[in-house]
Design an enzyme around this catalytic site. Sequence first.
Site, short mmCIF file in Angstrom:
data_model
loop_
_atom_site.label_atom_id
_atom_site.label_comp_id
_atom_site.label_asym_id
_atom_site.label_seq_id
_atom_site.Cartn_x
_atom_site.Cartn_y
_atom_site.Cartn_z
CG ASP A 18 -2.05 0.87 1.16
OD1 ASP A 18 -2.57 1.21 0.05
OD2 ASP A 18 -2.77 1.22 2.19
CG ASN A 66 -7.74 -2.06 -5.10
OD1 ASN A 66 -6.80 -2.71 -5.17
ND2 ASN A 66 -8.05 -0.93 -4.49
CB SER A 194 -7.82 -3.51 2.72
OG SER A 194 -7.66 -2.48 3.55
C1 IPE Z 1 -5.18 -2.70 -0.47
O1 IPE Z 1 -5.17 -1.46 -0.57
C2 IPE Z 1 -5.47 -3.21 -1.70
C3 IPE Z 1 -3.93 -3.72 -2.43
C4 IPE Z 1 -2.98 -3.26 -1.70
C5 IPE Z 1 -4.01 -4.15 -3.56
P1 IPE Z 1 -6.11 -0.22 -0.62
O2 IPE Z 1 -5.46 1.09 -0.67
O3 IPE Z 1 -7.28 -0.80 -1.73
O4 IPE Z 1 -7.03 -0.20 0.43
P2 IPE Z 1 -7.81 0.66 1.31
O5 IPE Z 1 -8.94 1.13 0.41
O6 IPE Z 1 -6.92 1.70 1.86
O7 IPE Z 1 -8.52 0.09 2.60
C1 IPE Z 2 -1.40 0.41 -3.31
O1 IPE Z 2 -1.30 1.71 -3.43
C2 IPE Z 2 -1.57 -0.41 -4.85
C3 IPE Z 2 -2.86 -0.84 -5.20
C4 IPE Z 2 -3.91 -0.59 -4.13
C5 IPE Z 2 -3.17 -1.46 -6.37
P1 IPE Z 2 -2.26 2.58 -3.66
O2 IPE Z 2 -2.67 2.80 -4.98
O3 IPE Z 2 -3.60 2.19 -2.65
O4 IPE Z 2 -1.60 3.91 -3.05
P2 IPE Z 2 -2.29 4.72 -1.80
O5 IPE Z 2 -2.88 4.09 -0.65
O6 IPE Z 2 -3.52 5.44 -2.54
O7 IPE Z 2 -1.20 5.81 -1.33
MG MG Z 3 -4.12 2.31 -0.85
#
Ligand code: IPE
Ligand code: IPE
Ligand code: MG
Length: 247
Positions: A18, A66, A194
């Site tokens: 993340d 996502n 998550s």
């Molecule tokens: C969890 O991260 C999913 C992945 C790392 C693929 P998210 O960024 O989607 O989670 P939330 O929405 O902050 O809980």
């Molecule tokens: C994790 O990074 C990658 C995925 C969830 C695919 P994020 O895209 O969630 O990055 P933040 O949490 O918005 O910084």
């Molecule tokens: Mg994220």
Amino acid sequence: MSQPRYSTVPAHVAIIMDGNGRWANGRGLPRTMGHRKGVEAVREAVRTAGESGVKYLTLFAFSSENWRRPESEVSDLMGLLKSFVRRDLETLHRENVRVKVIGDRANLRSDVLPLLLEAEERTRANTAITLVIAFNYGARDEIARAMRSIAGDVAAGVLHPADITPERISARLDTAGIPDPDLIIRTSGEERLSNFLLWQAAYAELMFIPDFWPDFSRQTFLAALENYASRERRFGGLSERPLAVGS
Ligand code: IPE
Ligand code: IPE
Ligand code: MG
């Protein structure tokens, strides 16, 4: 390569990668650059896991939630997965990495699914480490699919309700045959699962690391493994390290 100092290596490490977006925002870059940089961190994590004796590394790459992101970001993430498989599959194969994909395959784009299947097929017999890619993965969705499959067998009369055990439920999940994670790491400072591996996480050690995913280095990973080795897991039993008298 010198041996790491810790003694207890987790067989299965699962990572919620993340913070790509915030990494990019902090540098005035578009979110997509964070995802790109994140792929480099993936390569390093796979190498470090393999060198450290970890047998299963699960990476949360795209959740079933996502899809709620803007279409352009979703399509960017699909593109990155495709280019990762295209570019890295041969290297992974050479390094004896077995690739396994978990998540719902039913509605995956027709240009993505065949690549994932090819990666699994090509590396099926490899033995150094299993790289589990969680893609279009959500634990509740996984559990619901497993329940539907069990209910089907009950309705067909081939399974008795009394025979629905935790082991049989595990065997219907996408992770069938893969041991439960010993250690779950989440980067970026968020402290939540998550919808990741909810069933399998029952006794996992949890570790929340402040670094954004693109900054997750070999050193950070080794430090996490060292931290893991210092923890005592009890699985509901009693401590195997009783306090010394008088201490
Ligand atoms: C969890 O991260 C999913 C992945 C790392 C693929 P998210 O960024 O989607 O989670 P939330 O929405 O902050 O809980
Ligand atoms: C994790 O990074 C990658 C995925 C969830 C695919 P994020 O895209 O969630 O990055 P933040 O949490 O918005 O910084
Ligand atoms: Mg994220």
